[in-house]
Write an enzyme that holds these catalytic residues in place. Structure first.
Site, PDB file in Angstrom:
ATOM      1  N   GLY A  16       0.838  -1.208   0.000  1.00  0.00           N
ATOM      2  CA  GLY A  16       0.000   0.000   0.000  1.00  0.00           C
ATOM      3  C   GLY A  16       0.867   1.249   0.000  1.00  0.00           C
TER       4      GLY A  16
ATOM      5  N   LEU B 107      -2.256   6.762   1.874  1.00  0.00           N
ATOM      6  CA  LEU B 107      -2.119   7.768   2.936  1.00  0.00           C
ATOM      7  C   LEU B 107      -1.070   7.368   3.976  1.00  0.00           C
ATOM      8  CD1 LEU B 107      -3.228  10.230   4.557  1.00  0.00           C
ATOM      9  CD2 LEU B 107      -5.002   8.714   5.431  1.00  0.00           C
TER      10      LEU B 107
ATOM     11  N   GLY C 275       0.876   4.266   3.892  1.00  0.00           N
ATOM     12  CA  GLY C 275       2.039   3.598   3.293  1.00  0.00           C
ATOM     13  C   GLY C 275       3.057   4.595   2.758  1.00  0.00           C
TER      14      GLY C 275
ATOM     15  N   TYR D 254     -15.917  -4.542   6.306  1.00  0.00           N
ATOM     16  CA  TYR D 254     -14.525  -4.139   6.529  1.00  0.00           C
ATOM     17  C   TYR D 254     -14.071  -4.574   7.926  1.00  0.00           C
ATOM     18  CZ  TYR D 254     -10.557  -0.970   7.203  1.00  0.00           C
ATOM     19  OH  TYR D 254      -9.324  -0.443   7.464  1.00  0.00           O
TER      20      TYR D 254
ATOM     21  N   PRO E 167      -4.567   2.092  14.348  1.00  0.00           N
ATOM     22  CA  PRO E 167      -4.736   3.553  14.273  1.00  0.00           C
ATOM     23  C   PRO E 167      -6.206   3.926  14.346  1.00  0.00           C
ATOM     24  CG  PRO E 167      -4.171   2.666  12.106  1.00  0.00           C
ATOM     25  CD  PRO E 167      -4.312   1.499  13.046  1.00  0.00           C
TER      26      PRO E 167
ATOM     27  N   ASN F 149      -8.808   7.541  13.146  1.00  0.00           N
ATOM     28  CA  ASN F 149      -9.054   8.238  11.874  1.00  0.00           C
ATOM     29  C   ASN F 149      -7.791   8.959  11.403  1.00  0.00           C
ATOM     30  OD1 ASN F 149     -11.785   7.666  12.880  1.00  0.00           O
ATOM     31  ND2 ASN F 149     -12.441   8.945  11.169  1.00  0.00           N
TER      32      ASN F 149
ATOM     33  N   HIS G  42     -12.679   9.826   3.203  1.00  0.00           N
ATOM     34  CA  HIS G  42     -13.031  10.133   4.589  1.00  0.00           C
ATOM     35  C   HIS G  42     -13.325  11.625   4.763  1.00  0.00           C
ATOM     36  CE1 HIS G  42     -11.162   6.159   5.387  1.00  0.00           C
ATOM     37  NE2 HIS G  42     -12.075   6.117   6.347  1.00  0.00           N
TER      38      HIS G  42
ATOM     39  N   ASP H  37     -24.256   9.290   9.622  1.00  0.00           N
ATOM     40  CA  ASP H  37     -23.366   9.746  10.695  1.00  0.00           C
ATOM     41  C   ASP H  37     -22.299   8.700  11.005  1.00  0.00           C
ATOM     42  OD1 ASP H  37     -23.949  12.277  11.588  1.00  0.00           O
ATOM     43  OD2 ASP H  37     -25.398  11.633  13.116  1.00  0.00           O
TER      44      ASP H  37
HETATM   45  P1  GDP Z   1     -15.821   7.019   9.788  1.00  0.00           P
HETATM   46  O1  GDP Z   1     -14.968   7.538  10.894  1.00  0.00           O
HETATM   47  O2  GDP Z   1     -15.510   5.619   9.436  1.00  0.00           O
HETATM   48  O3  GDP Z   1     -17.288   7.236  10.081  1.00  0.00           O
HETATM   49  O4  GDP Z   1     -15.434   7.774   8.462  1.00  0.00           O
HETATM   50  P2  GDP Z   1     -15.666   9.182   7.754  1.00  0.00           P
HETATM   51  O5  GDP Z   1     -14.397   9.935   7.820  1.00  0.00           O
HETATM   52  O6  GDP Z   1     -16.182   8.864   6.384  1.00  0.00           O
HETATM   53  O7  GDP Z   1     -16.824   9.980   8.520  1.00  0.00           O
HETATM   54  C1  GDP Z   1     -16.632  10.568   9.761  1.00  0.00           C
HETATM   55  C2  GDP Z   1     -17.797  11.465  10.098  1.00  0.00           C
HETATM   56  O8  GDP Z   1     -17.745  12.635   9.280  1.00  0.00           O
HETATM   57  C3  GDP Z   1     -19.182  10.849   9.885  1.00  0.00           C
HETATM   58  O9  GDP Z   1     -19.992  11.203  10.983  1.00  0.00           O
HETATM   59  C4  GDP Z   1     -19.680  11.548   8.627  1.00  0.00           C
HETATM   60  O10 GDP Z   1     -21.094  11.673   8.588  1.00  0.00           O
HETATM   61  C5  GDP Z   1     -19.032  12.921   8.783  1.00  0.00           C
HETATM   62  N1  GDP Z   1     -18.932  13.694   7.521  1.00  0.00           N
HETATM   63  C6  GDP Z   1     -19.391  14.974   7.335  1.00  0.00           C
HETATM   64  N2  GDP Z   1     -19.196  15.367   6.066  1.00  0.00           N
HETATM   65  C7  GDP Z   1     -18.582  14.333   5.429  1.00  0.00           C
HETATM   66  C8  GDP Z   1     -18.123  14.150   4.090  1.00  0.00           C
HETATM   67  O11 GDP Z   1     -18.250  15.011   3.225  1.00  0.00           O
HETATM   68  N3  GDP Z   1     -17.531  12.946   3.795  1.00  0.00           N
HETATM   69  C9  GDP Z   1     -17.352  11.968   4.748  1.00  0.00           C
HETATM   70  N4  GDP Z   1     -16.751  10.820   4.397  1.00  0.00           N
HETATM   71  N5  GDP Z   1     -17.815  12.113   6.018  1.00  0.00           N
HETATM   72  C10 GDP Z   1     -18.405  13.272   6.351  1.00  0.00           C
END
Ligand code: GDP
Length: 308
Positions: free
Chosen positions: A7, A11, A13, A128, A155, A157, A171, A261
């Site tokens: 990988g 991000l 790797g 996953y 890790p 986020n 993300h 969410d």
């Molecule tokens: P998670 O930690 O696996 O849930 O991954 P994410 O990074 O995709 O999402 C984190 C949080 O950010 C969640 O509550 C999403 O609803 C919120 N979020 C708000 N806006 C966005 C967006 O534009 N993209 C993503 N991926 N998440 C968002």
């Protein structure tokens, strides 16, 4: 230490590669690990440690949209990589994630490593999550029966340069950076945010995670996975504010409650890592965001390439 990095363009790797003195990077172009990990065996003459960062990953929406593919691809990839490492007696560091922990009410917070299998994961990412949990199970089984020196790091986020800026599959941090940037250059005064903004997340700069993983590769040899993330929680609403401030966005943000969410929170304890002797400090969220945003702006639009 000579490391082989799977990988290597991703991000995490890419940061491991940057921090290593003599790495062998393996990217999806070099070898499709879902089909075979023979390349690891071929390049392992002088390199005896594998940092396994390759995975099929994505944000909250991709985890649900591609739930079966995320399960299949990660299971196959991990089976191949562990087999190759076993055959060549390599040290292996596997990368898990705090999103694979059980959801409330099965756990107590902050999440400690002993709770990994104590209940079902959040429904939004069960494909996953179970595949990654099996990576931990397989590592432990190989250690017990074959004496493999396999360890796992957990890790939370991650964010940083080299992220996936695709709005559907990425993300939250890269998505927000891209949305604010494009709103500004398009003269739009509104940015759409998914969900309620209430969920809490703890973010770790990918370079910090890479440094800790390399430290663990040298300093840890145990079956139990190790949480490696920064343990400071921040709400998505607060994150939106911070990125908006850093990018000097003056418009309005619109929370779209029809979007998911995901898990409410998943704060982790890194006290085991500290007790092993790791004495480092984490880059603050504000500093990490600043560097990420500045590189994104410099490389735009080339930085925008989806990877799922
Ligand atoms: P998670 O930690 O696996 O849930 O991954 P994410 O990074 O995709 O999402 C984190 C949080 O950010 C969640 O509550 C999403 O609803 C919120 N979020 C708000 N806006 C966005 C967006 O534009 N993209 C993503 N991926 N998440 C968002």
């Amino acid at each position: 230490m000579n490391v082989i990095v799977t990988g290597a363009r991703g991000l995490l790797g890419s940061e491991v590669v940057n921090l290593s003195s003599n790495p062998i990077p393996i990217t999806s172009k070099d070898c499709d690990l879902i089909k075979s990990a023979n390349l690891i065996e071929e390049v392992s003459t002088n390199h005896k440690t594998v940092i396994h960062c390759a995975a099929r990953v994505g944000g909250v929406k991709a985890n649900t949209d591609y739930v079966a593919e995320f399960f299949d691809d990660n299971m196959k990839m991990n089976m191949n990589v562990l087999e190759a490492c076993k055959n060549r007696k390599l040290k292996l560091v596997s990368v898990l994630s705090t999103c694979i922990y059980p959801d409330a009410p099965y756990v107590s917070y902050p999440l400690t490593e002993d709770q990994l299998h104590m209940g079902p994961p959040h429904i939004s990412n069960f494909g996953y999550a179970y595949a990654k949990r099996m990576l931990e199970v397989q590592s432990r089984a190989y250690r017990q029966q074959f004496g493999c020196n396999f360890i796992s790091a957990v890790p939370n986020n991650l964010y940083g340069p080299n992220d996936n800026y695709d709005l559907n599959t990425g993300h939250v941090v890269p998505a927000l950076i891209r949305k604010f940037h494009e709103a500004k250059i398009n003269g739009s005064d509104k940015v759409e945010i998914w969900g309620t903004g209430k969920p809490l997340r703890d973010f770790t700069f990918a370079r910090d995670a890479a440094a800790i993983i390399l430290w663990l590769a040298e300093n840890y040899d145990g079956a139990e996975p190790i949480n490696i993330g920064n343990s400071e929680e921040v709400s998505i609403r607060k994150l939106v504010e911070m990125i908006g401030e850093e990018m000097n966005f003056k418009g309005i943000v619109d929370f779209d409650f029809t979007k998911p969410d995901g898990q409410y929170r998943k704060p982790c304890s890194n006290s085991k890592l500290r007790s092993l002797g790791w004495k480092g400090e984490y880059v603050s969220l504000r500093d990490g965001l600043r560097e990420t945003i500045s590189l994104f702006a410099k490389n735009y639009p080339n930085a925008v390439r989806g990877v799922v």
